[in-house]
Write a protein that holds these residues in place. Structure first.
Motif, short mmCIF file in Angstrom:
data_model
loop_
_atom_site.label_atom_id
_atom_site.label_comp_id
_atom_site.label_asym_id
_atom_site.label_seq_id
_atom_site.Cartn_x
_atom_site.Cartn_y
_atom_site.Cartn_z
N HIS A 9 0.85 -1.19 0.00
CA HIS A 9 0.00 0.00 0.00
C HIS A 9 0.89 1.24 0.00
O HIS A 9 1.98 1.23 0.58
N PRO A 10 0.46 2.34 -0.65
CA PRO A 10 1.28 3.56 -0.69
C PRO A 10 1.69 4.05 0.69
O PRO A 10 2.74 4.66 0.85
N GLN A 11 0.87 3.75 1.71
CA GLN A 11 1.23 4.22 3.05
C GLN A 11 2.49 3.54 3.56
O GLN A 11 3.14 4.04 4.48
N HIS A 12 2.81 2.36 3.00
CA HIS A 12 3.98 1.64 3.47
C HIS A 12 5.22 1.96 2.64
O HIS A 12 6.29 1.41 2.88
N THR A 13 5.09 2.82 1.66
CA THR A 13 6.25 3.19 0.86
C THR A 13 7.22 4.00 1.69
O THR A 13 6.85 4.97 2.34
N ARG A 14 8.46 3.61 1.71
CA ARG A 14 9.47 4.29 2.52
C ARG A 14 10.09 5.42 1.73
O ARG A 14 10.53 5.24 0.59
N HIS A 15 10.13 6.61 2.32
CA HIS A 15 10.75 7.75 1.68
C HIS A 15 11.82 8.30 2.62
O HIS A 15 11.66 8.28 3.84
N PRO A 16 12.93 8.75 2.06
CA PRO A 16 13.93 9.38 2.92
C PRO A 16 13.33 10.59 3.61
O PRO A 16 12.57 11.35 3.00
N ARG A 17 13.66 10.80 4.87
CA ARG A 17 13.15 11.93 5.62
C ARG A 17 14.31 12.80 6.06
O ARG A 17 15.38 12.32 6.39
N ARG A 18 14.04 14.12 6.09
CA ARG A 18 15.05 15.02 6.63
C ARG A 18 15.14 14.79 8.13
O ARG A 18 14.23 14.28 8.77
N ALA A 19 16.26 15.22 8.69
CA ALA A 19 16.43 15.05 10.13
C ALA A 19 15.39 15.84 10.90
O ALA A 19 14.98 15.45 11.98
N HIS A 20 14.94 16.97 10.35
CA HIS A 20 13.98 17.82 11.03
C HIS A 20 12.78 18.04 10.12
O HIS A 20 12.93 18.28 8.94
N ILE A 81 3.05 28.88 16.10
CA ILE A 81 4.05 29.15 15.06
C ILE A 81 3.46 28.94 13.67
O ILE A 81 4.15 29.08 12.67
N GLY A 82 2.18 28.58 13.58
CA GLY A 82 1.54 28.39 12.28
C GLY A 82 0.26 27.59 12.42
O GLY A 82 -0.24 27.39 13.54
N THR A 83 -0.27 27.16 11.30
CA THR A 83 -1.48 26.35 11.31
C THR A 83 -1.22 25.06 10.55
O THR A 83 -0.22 24.93 9.84
N TYR A 84 -2.12 24.11 10.69
CA TYR A 84 -1.92 22.78 10.09
C TYR A 84 -3.25 22.31 9.53
O TYR A 84 -4.26 22.33 10.22
N SER A 85 -3.27 21.90 8.27
CA SER A 85 -4.51 21.46 7.62
C SER A 85 -4.64 19.94 7.71
O SER A 85 -3.64 19.22 7.67
N LEU A 86 -5.87 19.48 7.84
CA LEU A 86 -6.17 18.06 7.85
C LEU A 86 -7.21 17.75 6.78
O LEU A 86 -8.04 18.60 6.45
N PRO A 87 -7.20 16.53 6.24
CA PRO A 87 -8.28 16.16 5.32
C PRO A 87 -9.62 16.15 6.05
O PRO A 87 -9.69 15.77 7.22
N TYR A 101 -28.15 12.56 8.50
CA TYR A 101 -26.98 13.44 8.55
C TYR A 101 -25.80 12.80 7.83
O TYR A 101 -25.68 11.57 7.76
N VAL A 102 -24.93 13.65 7.29
CA VAL A 102 -23.56 13.24 7.01
C VAL A 102 -22.70 13.99 8.01
O VAL A 102 -22.93 15.16 8.30
N VAL A 103 -21.71 13.30 8.57
CA VAL A 103 -20.95 13.84 9.69
C VAL A 103 -19.51 14.12 9.27
O VAL A 103 -18.80 13.20 8.85
N PRO A 104 -19.06 15.37 9.34
CA PRO A 104 -17.68 15.68 8.93
C PRO A 104 -16.65 15.19 9.94
O PRO A 104 -16.86 15.28 11.15
N PHE A 105 -15.56 14.66 9.44
CA PHE A 105 -14.43 14.21 10.26
C PHE A 105 -13.17 14.90 9.74
O PHE A 105 -12.86 14.81 8.55
N ALA A 106 -12.44 15.58 10.61
CA ALA A 106 -11.13 16.11 10.25
C ALA A 106 -10.09 15.16 10.85
O ALA A 106 -9.77 15.23 12.03
N VAL A 107 -9.57 14.25 10.03
CA VAL A 107 -8.66 13.20 10.51
C VAL A 107 -7.54 13.00 9.50
O VAL A 107 -7.64 13.39 8.34
N GLU A 108 -6.46 12.36 9.98
CA GLU A 108 -5.34 12.06 9.10
C GLU A 108 -5.16 10.56 8.93
O GLU A 108 -4.30 10.12 8.19
N GLU A 109 -6.00 9.77 9.58
CA GLU A 109 -5.81 8.32 9.57
C GLU A 109 -6.83 7.65 8.65
O GLU A 109 -8.02 7.95 8.70
#
Length: 197
Positions: A9-20, A81-87, A101-109
């Motif tokens: 699955h694309p979620q398991h694709t390993r990508h190099p990450r910066r130290a920070h 220090i800023g804001t962060y967007s979620l799907p 109803y349809v119920v909105p969810f702001a989640v990243e999982e």
């Protein structure tokens, strides 16, 4: 329960990450930052970038604004220090108190919205959800110690509760105007090792 994600699955694709990265804990030499809260949001970003070795793209990501303006976010949390967007997804199949109803969810999982929709679909077959709530009533207690005649005192309070309620409402007129106010006064004598109180 959480479903396992296939390794291809694309979620398991390993990508190099910066130290920070601003989306994870950022190692610094010294996390003590006296007066940090006094800085502007932009100044805080620069201070963190210098301490954690963030690059320009990291700082730009923190500075990017979505629907929530930075000026508003700065009043909502400390050391902003800023804001962060979620799907934002919507869970379907919800019927609550007879209304659909349809119920909105702001989640990243992944799978959270799907699981909620699936559970709601199962409940829908039995009529959906029914909500209930207790009245928004708070209880305040006053303990009086050293009263020589506690039973008589309790009886006197109960006898005067209408007058006491009126005085209590007068002391919080704005709350009464919004539908609140005193709902009742009770008095009881509590048994204690040193005598009733």
């Amino acid at each position: 329960s959480r479903a396992a994600t296939p390794k291809n699955h694309p979620q398991h694709t390993r990508h190099p990450r910066r130290a920070h990265t601003p989306s994870a804990a950022m190692p610094v030499d010294d996390s003590r930052m006296p007066g940090f809260y006094k800085l502007t949001v932009a100044e805080r970003r620069e201070r963190v970038a210098a301490a954690a070795g963030l690059d320009e793209s990291d700082v730009a990501a923190l500075a990017a604004e979505g629907e929530l303006a930075t000026a508003v976010a700065d009043r909502m949390v400390e050391n902003c220090i800023g804001t962060y967007s979620l799907p934002v997804g919507v869970a379907t199949n919800f019927k609550i108190d007879g209304a659909q109803y349809v119920v909105p969810f702001a989640v990243e999982e992944a799978s959270v919205v799907a699981a909620a929709s699936n559970a709601a679909k199962r409940c829908l077959a039995r009529g959906g959800f029914v909500s209930e709530m207790d009245a928004p009533v708070m209880i305040g207690q006053v303990e009086i110690r050293g009263c020589p005649h506690p039973h008589e005192a309790a009886a006197a309070i109960v006898a005067a509760r209408k007058e006491l309620s009126t005085k209590a409402d007068a002391a919080m007129a704005s709350m009464v105007a919004r539908g609140g106010g005193c709902r009742g006064i009770e008095a009881r004598v509590v048994a204690a090792s040193d005598g009733p109180r």
